[in-house]
Design a protein around this motif. Structure first.
Motif, PDB file in Angstrom:
ATOM      1  N   UNK A 221       0.814  -1.200   0.000  1.00  0.00           N
ATOM      2  CA  UNK A 221       0.000   0.000   0.000  1.00  0.00           C
ATOM      3  C   UNK A 221       0.850   1.254   0.000  1.00  0.00           C
ATOM      4  N   UNK A 222       0.431   2.247  -0.765  1.00  0.00           N
ATOM      5  CA  UNK A 222       1.166   3.507  -0.882  1.00  0.00           C
ATOM      6  C   UNK A 222       0.191   4.650  -0.619  1.00  0.00           C
ATOM      7  N   UNK A 223       0.549   5.612   0.241  1.00  0.00           N
ATOM      8  CA  UNK A 223      -0.366   6.723   0.525  1.00  0.00           C
ATOM      9  C   UNK A 223      -0.491   7.671  -0.664  1.00  0.00           C
ATOM     10  N   UNK A 224      -1.674   8.239  -0.803  1.00  0.00           N
ATOM     11  CA  UNK A 224      -1.946   9.244  -1.834  1.00  0.00           C
ATOM     12  C   UNK A 224      -2.095  10.590  -1.130  1.00  0.00           C
ATOM     13  N   UNK A 262       4.025  -5.645  -5.813  1.00  0.00           N
ATOM     14  CA  UNK A 262       3.340  -4.648  -6.622  1.00  0.00           C
ATOM     15  C   UNK A 262       2.810  -3.543  -5.718  1.00  0.00           C
ATOM     16  N   UNK A 263       2.873  -2.299  -6.210  1.00  0.00           N
ATOM     17  CA  UNK A 263       2.396  -1.149  -5.458  1.00  0.00           C
ATOM     18  C   UNK A 263       0.912  -0.925  -5.755  1.00  0.00           C
ATOM     19  N   UNK A 264       0.181  -0.629  -4.694  1.00  0.00           N
ATOM     20  CA  UNK A 264      -1.242  -0.331  -4.825  1.00  0.00           C
ATOM     21  C   UNK A 264      -1.536   0.971  -4.090  1.00  0.00           C
ATOM     22  N   UNK A 265      -2.048   1.944  -4.818  1.00  0.00           N
ATOM     23  CA  UNK A 265      -2.341   3.247  -4.223  1.00  0.00           C
ATOM     24  C   UNK A 265      -3.576   3.150  -3.328  1.00  0.00           C
ATOM     25  N   UNK A 266      -3.497   3.789  -2.174  1.00  0.00           N
ATOM     26  CA  UNK A 266      -4.625   3.823  -1.237  1.00  0.00           C
ATOM     27  C   UNK A 266      -5.500   5.025  -1.604  1.00  0.00           C
ATOM     28  N   UNK A 291       1.919  -5.047   3.198  1.00  0.00           N
ATOM     29  CA  UNK A 291       2.826  -4.072   3.805  1.00  0.00           C
ATOM     30  C   UNK A 291       2.478  -2.702   3.252  1.00  0.00           C
ATOM     31  N   UNK A 292       3.032  -1.674   3.875  1.00  0.00           N
ATOM     32  CA  UNK A 292       2.805  -0.295   3.459  1.00  0.00           C
ATOM     33  C   UNK A 292       4.159   0.387   3.338  1.00  0.00           C
TER      34      UNK A 292
END
Length: 392
Positions: A221-224, A262-266, A291-292
């Motif tokens: 997870x990646x913060x927006x 893989x990165x997933x935008x939150x 993970x974040x």
């Protein structure tokens, strides 16, 4: 089992201990075929005429007693057992025991064969001799220290073909080397090890563990957010960038094995942030992310749900100010603490004080009389004395 799970193919590495490696001479061909590429360690048995003659006599005796068995190889455990009996016989001779005596158990009923033998009364005199025993046996240097058998050298083998191939040796004095050495005369010059064929019939050294390309990827997870994009920045249809992303990628490259992620935008469907940082961290607890990655502070309430990595940056506010070294060498630096207007005010009060003193003193005090230049000098001299020596 490992071969059935396709774990004996290219990319895997297997190392077995001496308990299994020493039995390779006794296993069947099917087992050897399944262990191709395995690295093993076992006690080294040097070749000698005594060992060769003993093995010949042992094969004849074993084949005579067990005619139905074809394989009659003697492994290191059998040689150690023979040397142990020899050590016991030598200890009995050194103790001077001529007739062994055994104490029968008080309860003679319902005993096994070993229990029926009894307890030797000469045991206390034999134990010290056996706990520390050194001799030359069929297995080489037979050494017992504090009751533990210590092999003088270990042999590193590689299972290949129908048997094993020697890769190198290990001794306490020399460490790992391609040739057996009893003393390390030159520690900087090590003999190269033999060639190793790894599982999958390859000479390429495997990483030891690999995740298949079709396996499950880590969901990161990646913060927006709109601010502080130097740490994390997400653009539409592009991979996240920023300092935190670069640190994560460098760590993954240093791992000795491959991990797919893989990165997933939150974010919401319209591209906005789906919540605060606490909400993002809580998604790991909900198993939405594995993970974040981002500029996430380590807080007590967040630690209740997830584990944090070691911090790689410090949070807080810092100020950057210039340093001018030339001002420290300026003779007028003592005037910096006060402003110019304040210095002018102080000077005006000094002059006013001197003028008042002159008005009061020049009529009665001869030192305040004379030429005008002398009277002006007396005014400033009086002020200087009062300023510097007022405590006196």
């Amino acid at each position: 089992m490992a071969k059935a799970a396709e774990m004996m193919s290219r990319g895997y590495a297997w190392i077995v201990a001496d308990a299994l490696t020493s039995l390779l001479d006794s296993v069947d061909s099917e087992t050897i075929e399944a262990m191709q590429g395995v690295i093993g360690v076992k006690g080294y048995i040097p070749r000698s005429n005594e060992l060769h003659n003993f093995q010949g006599r042992w094969r004849k005796r074993f084949h005579k007693d067990n005619p139905e068995m074809d394989r009659t190889e003697l492994n290191v455990f059998g040689l150690w057992a023979y040397d142990s009996i020899t050590a016991l016989a030598l200890a009995i001779e050194r103790s001077g025991m001529t007739s062994p005596r055994f104490e029968r158990p008080a309860n003679g009923g319902n005993l096994t064969d070993l229990e029926a033998i009894g307890i030797s009364s000469n045991g206390p005199s034999l134990v010290p001799l056996l706990r520390n025993f050194i001799s030359k046996g069929l297995s080489g240097d037979f050494s017992i220290v504090d009751g533990q058998l210590l092999p003088s050298a270990f042999q590193i083998v590689n299972v290949i073909g129908k048997g094993e191939n020697t890769v190198g040796f290990w001794t306490k004095a020399c460490g790992i080397s391609g040739k057996l050495k009893q003393e390390d005369h030159n520690s900087t010059n090590k003999d190269p090890l033999g060639a190793i064929v790894w599982p999958g019939q390859t000479a390429i050294v495997p990483k030891g563990w690999e995740m298949p390309t079709s396996g499950k990827k880590l969901r990161l997870g990646v913060p927006v957010k709109s601010g502080f994009t130097e740490f994390v920045k997400i653009e539409r249809d592009a991979e996240p960038t920023g300092f935190c992303i670069d640190v994560f990628k460098e760590v993954m490259q240093l791992l000795p094995y491959a991990v797919e992620y893989e990165f997933r935008a939150f974010k919401t469907p319209d591209g906005q942030s789906a919540g605060e940082y606490n909400d993002l961290v809580y998604q790991i607890f909900l198993e939405e992310f594995d993970a974040v990655v981002g500029d996430i502070a380590i807080l007590a309430n967040r630690s209740r749900f997830v584990d944090f990595s070691f911090p790689y940056t410090e949070s807080g506010v810092s100020a950057v100010v210039p340093i001018k070294d030339n001002e420290r060498k300026n003779a007028w630096i003592f005037m910096k603490p006060l402003t110019t207007d304040l210095w002018l005010t102080i000077g005006a009060f000094f002059f006013f004080t001197g003028f008042v003193v002159w008005v009061l003193e020049h009529r009665v005090n001869k030192e305040f009389r004379g030429p005008r230049l002398q009277q002006v000098g007396m005014i400033f001299w009086f002020l200087f004395l009062n300023t510097c020596f007022c405590s006196k």
